[in-house]
Design an enzyme around this catalytic site. Structure first.
Site, PDB file in Angstrom:
ATOM      1  N   TYR A   1      -3.466  -0.554  10.035  1.00  0.00           N
ATOM      2  CA  TYR A   1      -3.359  -0.910   8.610  1.00  0.00           C
ATOM      3  C   TYR A   1      -1.965  -0.539   8.116  1.00  0.00           C
ATOM      4  O   TYR A   1      -1.299  -1.302   7.410  1.00  0.00           O
ATOM      5  CB  TYR A   1      -4.427  -0.155   7.831  1.00  0.00           C
TER       6      TYR A   1
ATOM      7  N   SER B   1       0.846  -1.193   0.000  1.00  0.00           N
ATOM      8  CA  SER B   1       0.000   0.000   0.000  1.00  0.00           C
ATOM      9  C   SER B   1       0.881   1.242   0.000  1.00  0.00           C
ATOM     10  O   SER B   1       2.070   1.158   0.328  1.00  0.00           O
ATOM     11  CB  SER B   1      -0.872  -0.016   1.263  1.00  0.00           C
TER      12      SER B   1
END
Ligand code: GCO
Length: 255
Positions: free
Chosen positions: A159, A146
Site C-alpha cells: 500500500y 496517503s
C-alpha cells in the site's frame, strides 16, 4: 475575500470509489460546494444507496458503475459520462484498497491487486479524463494519496509503495498536463475512521498508539477531508500544481 473562489457551481465532479467511506464523504463535500457529482464503484446497489443519501441533501448526483482497474471499461465509462451527462471538470481519484501482512508473507496476487486498484487506476482514469480536459484547456485532478505517500507503517508495504507512486504520478501529471491548463494535486489523508480502517479502529492497542503518535491526539473525521479537496477543486487553487496536501492531524510534522 469572496467565497466565489471556492464555489463549484456548474462544475461536474467524478469521484472514483465513492460508494462509501472517504469517497462518499468527498462527493458530499463537492456537492455541498455546488458541484454535480458522478459517483462510482463496482457495486450498483451500494451506489444507488449512496446516490439516495446525496440526493436527500439536495445534491445533484449521477452514477457510473465501472471497474477502475479495467482500462477499456474506464475509457468507455468516461466517454459515456462526457457524451451523456457533460464535461468532467473535476476528477478525484479516490478508489483504493488496503491489504495488511508482513511483506515476507505477501502473496504476489495480493501485491498485484493493491497496485492495480491503488495506482494503475489513477493512471487509467486520470488519462481517460485528462484527454477530454486537455481539449477544453482546463480541469482539476485530485489524487488521493496517503500518509503512506511519505512514510511506511509495519504490514502495509505494498500500500505504501502504491501511495508513493500516486504522489509521484501527481508530479508527472502536473509536469505533462499543467501546460494544457490543468491543475493536478494530491491529498494525503492520515488516519481516519473509515471501513478501510475498521480493524484498526476496533484494536485498542492501535487506537492508543495512533492517538499518542498524532499531535491532534485523535482519529480524523472523514468530513475533515472535504475542505482540502474543495480547495484543490476550486478556482482558489488555479496556480497550485503538483502539490500533495497532508491532512493528518500533524503526524508527519513530528517524531
Ligand atoms: C494502515 C492504514 C493507513 C491509513 C491511511 C493513512 O493500515 O496503516 O490503513 O494506511 O488508512 O492510508 O493515510
Amino acid at each position: 475575500m469572496s467565497l466565489k473562489l471556492f464555489d463549484l457551481s456548474g462544475k461536474r465532479a467524478l469521484v472514483t470509489g465513492s460508494g462509501q467511506g472517504i469517497g462518499l464523504s468527498l462527493a458530499e463535500g463537492l456537492g455541498r460546494a455546488g458541484a454535480r457529482v458522478v459517483i462510482n464503484g463496482r457495486d450498483e446497489a451500494k451506489l444507488a444507496r449512496a446516490a439516495e443519501q446525496l440526493s436527500a441533501q439536495g445534491i445533484a448526483v449521477e452514477q457510473s458503475a465501472f471497474d477502475v482497474t479495467d482500462p477499456k471499461a474506464v475509457v468507455e465509462a468516461v466517454d459515456a459520462i462526457e457524451k451523456d451527462h457533460g464535461p468532467i471538470d473535476i476528477l478525484v481519484n479516490n478508489a483504493g484498497i488496503q491489504r495488511r501482512a508482513p511483506l515476507e508473507e505477501f502473496e504476489v496476487d495480493t501485491w498485484r491487486e493493491v497496485m492495480r486498484t491503488n495506482l494503475d487506476s489513477v493512471f487509467f482514469v486520470g488519462q481517460a479524463v485528462a484527454r477530454h480536459m486537455i481539449k477544453r484547456g482546463r480541469g482539476k485532478i485530485i489524487n488521493i494519496g496517503s500518509l503512506m505517500s511519505a512514510a511506511a507503517r509495519y504490514s502495509v508495504a505494498p500500500y505504501t509503495a502504491a501511495k508513493g507512486g500516486v504522489r509521484n504520478l501527481t508530479f508527472g501529471m502536473c509536469t505533462d498536463w499543467a501546460r494544457h491548463g490543468l491543475q493536478i494535486n494530491a491529498v494525503g489523508p492520515g488516519y481516519f475512521a473509515t471501513p478501510l480502517n475498521q480493524a484498526l479502529v476496533e484494536n485498542p492497542d492501535f487506537d492508543r498508539w495512533l492517538k499518542a503518535r498524532t499531535p491532534a491526539g485523535r482519529w480524523g473525521r472523514v468530513e475533515e477531508l472535504q475542505g482540502a479537496v474543495i480547495f484543490l477543486a476550486s478556482p482558489g487553487s488555479d496556480f497550485v500544481n503538483g502539490q500533495i496536501l497532508y491532512v493528518d492531524g500533524g503526524v508527519l510534522a513530528t517524531l
